[in-house]
Scaffold this active site. Structure first.
Site, PDB file in Angstrom:
ATOM      1  N   CYS A 230      -5.405  -4.619   2.781  1.00  0.00           N
ATOM      2  CA  CYS A 230      -5.376  -3.282   3.365  1.00  0.00           C
ATOM      3  C   CYS A 230      -4.519  -2.432   2.425  1.00  0.00           C
ATOM      4  O   CYS A 230      -4.734  -2.494   1.203  1.00  0.00           O
ATOM      5  CB  CYS A 230      -4.845  -3.313   4.801  1.00  0.00           C
ATOM      6  SG  CYS A 230      -3.287  -4.189   4.998  1.00  0.00           S
ATOM      7  N   ALA A 232      -0.777  -2.405   2.604  1.00  0.00           N
ATOM      8  CA  ALA A 232       0.357  -3.266   2.279  1.00  0.00           C
ATOM      9  C   ALA A 232      -0.024  -4.730   2.195  1.00  0.00           C
ATOM     10  O   ALA A 232       0.728  -5.535   1.644  1.00  0.00           O
ATOM     11  CB  ALA A 232       1.466  -3.070   3.311  1.00  0.00           C
TER      12      ALA A 232
END
Length: 521
Positions: A230, A232
């Site tokens: 995603c 992070a």
């Protein structure tokens, strides 16, 4: 039905029971416990982050507080001598078989795009799952590492092009990417979830579970890890890895009796920091797994009903032994049908028929029973019964003689009978009215007299058949029913043309009139 089904029901029962605990939010307490235990990892030497926290690698991290553990980080050694570093912010997560199944990583930065494709090429990744957009809420969340059109884009020594793009459902887009390094080309499937906000949850459970199922199917039997990221590489990435892990448990029927989402998430966090980042994502995980388990139980029940009805199951995940038992049942049914068909049409059966029967069957292409037309007289029936003598009339009450139809004689089951037949006298028959005959109230003396057509002045055609077909038996000999009298003997009073057929002891009425009520009772 199976131990796995019982384990699924047990988990669902525990989840349902937790909802009714008054004044206690079970999921909140669980997630808080997960955060407390994860914070303790920093004090443990087994969860160090020296590689990610080094001065030369800090610039390769999108967020300074999300660093991979040294024990599970993904080293990128492909072309490392040219790039000068093997570090990338990515972590291995083990699958059901205890082998690296997922590479959980952050969204590539502009200066880590080459590192990203080096990692994909080195570990021969077949599937990439992206759980974010490039820009969210006006902030750059991920650098685009694929081209928008068919024209290839160069990332260092790698040429990447988009072969096809398909919208799987309103929230998922699939791209087929082609990656070329020197003279070798590979295809990589790319799933992007476009409706999942940062630190939030998807809008639809069904769209999300459909993507997880397609990811597993696209991965197939490849042992290489799939790449999930995603922004992070922890919150949304952790949800995807956890749900895919549990779905694999279902597919391989390895859901334990003490299955716990809490323990699965804790295992994820031991390999990737902050996996499943918020309480809202933890709630979404519970709902998604509950829906997945309920659907699996419905599928198992549906397949069980199909097997009970001797039908083929609709789903490929049915146990092999159930498919085998169904196939054996179909085989036995077909084998029985084949034997029946052979006994009627096979040449071997015809040979046996010729040996058993006294007379060969008539030459015809198929076996059929002899038929008689409506206008056919008893003497024109099948030639095998022309010389049969009717069964002698035994003295019975008139009610039984005229109100019931005796069954057809069966030569295979007849037995010798007594010779005490009633002698019917021919002298001076008493008068019998039609009313007495139809009601079965003929005097017993009349039974010993001749039943002639003149005395039986009845309009009922059924009575006329009786009078025309029965002869006067003047004497009775002690003989068995297997001995038949030749009715065509010229010594008899009745001409040969009026011989009696096999079925004419009591003739069935012919014509439009209905038989009397006593006959059909």
């Amino acid at each position: 039905m199976s131990q796995v089904a019982e384990n699924l029901r047990g988990f669902l029962a525990r989840v349902e029971g937790a909802k009714y605990k008054v004044g206690e939010d079970t999921l909140t307490k669980e997630f808080q416990e997960i955060r407390n235990r994860s914070a303790a990892f920093k004090q443990d030497n087994d969860y160090s982050t020296e590689a990610g926290g080094s001065q030369e690698n800090l610039k390769k991290n999108r967020y300074k507080d999300i660093l991979p553990y040294d024990q599970t980080r993904v080293p990128v050694t492909f072309l490392a001598e040219e790039i000068g570093s093997d570090y990338i912010n990515a972590s291995f997560i083990k699958g059901v078989d205890n082998q690296p199944r997922y590479i959980a990583t952050q969204g590539p930065l502009s200066h880590t795009l080459v590192d990203f494709w080096r990692m994909i090429w080195q570990y021969q990744v077949k599937v990439i799952v992206m759980a974010c957009r490039e820009v969210e809420q006006g902030k750059k969340k991920c650098e685009r590492y694929w081209p928008l059109d068919e024209e290839p884009v160069l990332h260092g020594p790698f040429a990447v092009s988009t072969v096809a793009k398909v919208k799987v459902n309103p929230e998922v887009v699939f791209r087929n990417l082609k990656v070329t390094f020197q003279e070798e080309t590979r295809e990589v499937g790319h799933f992007q979830y476009i409706a999942w906000p940062d630190r939030g949850i998807p809008d639809s459970y069904s769209c999300f579970l459909e993507m997880i199922k397609l990811v597993r199917q696209h991965q197939g039997q490849h042992s290489t890890p799939m790449c999930v990221h995603c922004s992070a590489g922890c919150g949304r990435t952790g949800v995807i890895c956890t749900v895919e892990y549990i779905q694999t448990l279902l597919h391989k029927q390895k859901v334990p009796s003490d299955f716990s989402i809490f323990e699965v998430v804790m295992e994820m966090r031991r390999q990737r920091p902050s996996a499943i980042q918020t309480k809202e994502q933890y709630d979404f995980l519970y709902h998604a797994v509950t829906e997945m388990f309920e659907k699996q139980l419905n599928d198992l029940n549906h397949n069980y009903e199909n097997l009970k009805q001797n039908k083929t199951p609709y789903y490929d995940d049915v146990a092999p032994q159930l498919k085998t038992s169904h196939a054996m049942a179909v085989y036995r049914k077909n084998e029985h049908s084949a034997r029946t068909s052979l006994s009627l049409e096979g040449s071997d059966m015809n040979d046996m028929y010729a040996k058993v029967q006294k007379k060969p069957p008539p030459p015809s292409s198929s076996l059929s029973l002899p038929t008689t037309t409506e206008n056919q007289s008893p003497t024109s029936s099948h030639h095998q019964y022309d010389n049969f003598r009717p069964r002698p009339i035994i003295s019975k009450p008139a009610e039984q003689l005229y109100s019931t139809v005796p069954p057809k004689p069966n030569r295979s089951s007849v037995r010798p009978v007594s010779s005490s037949y009633a002698v019917i006298d021919t002298s001076g028959p008493p008068e019998a009215t039609s009313k007495e005959l139809s009601q079965g109230t003929i005097p017993s003396a009349a039974i010993k007299k001749t039943l002639s057509i003149d005395n039986m002045r009845v309009n009922n055609r059924w009575s006329q058949n009786i009078a025309s077909n029965y002869t006067v038996i003047s004497e009775c000999h002690a003989r068995s029913l297997d001995e038949y009298e030749d009715v065509t003997d010229p010594a008899k009073s009745r001409p040969p043309t009026e011989g009696i057929g096999f079925n004419c002891r009591i003739g069935k009425p012919k014509g439009p009139r209905d038989p009397p009520p006593e006959w059909i009772r």
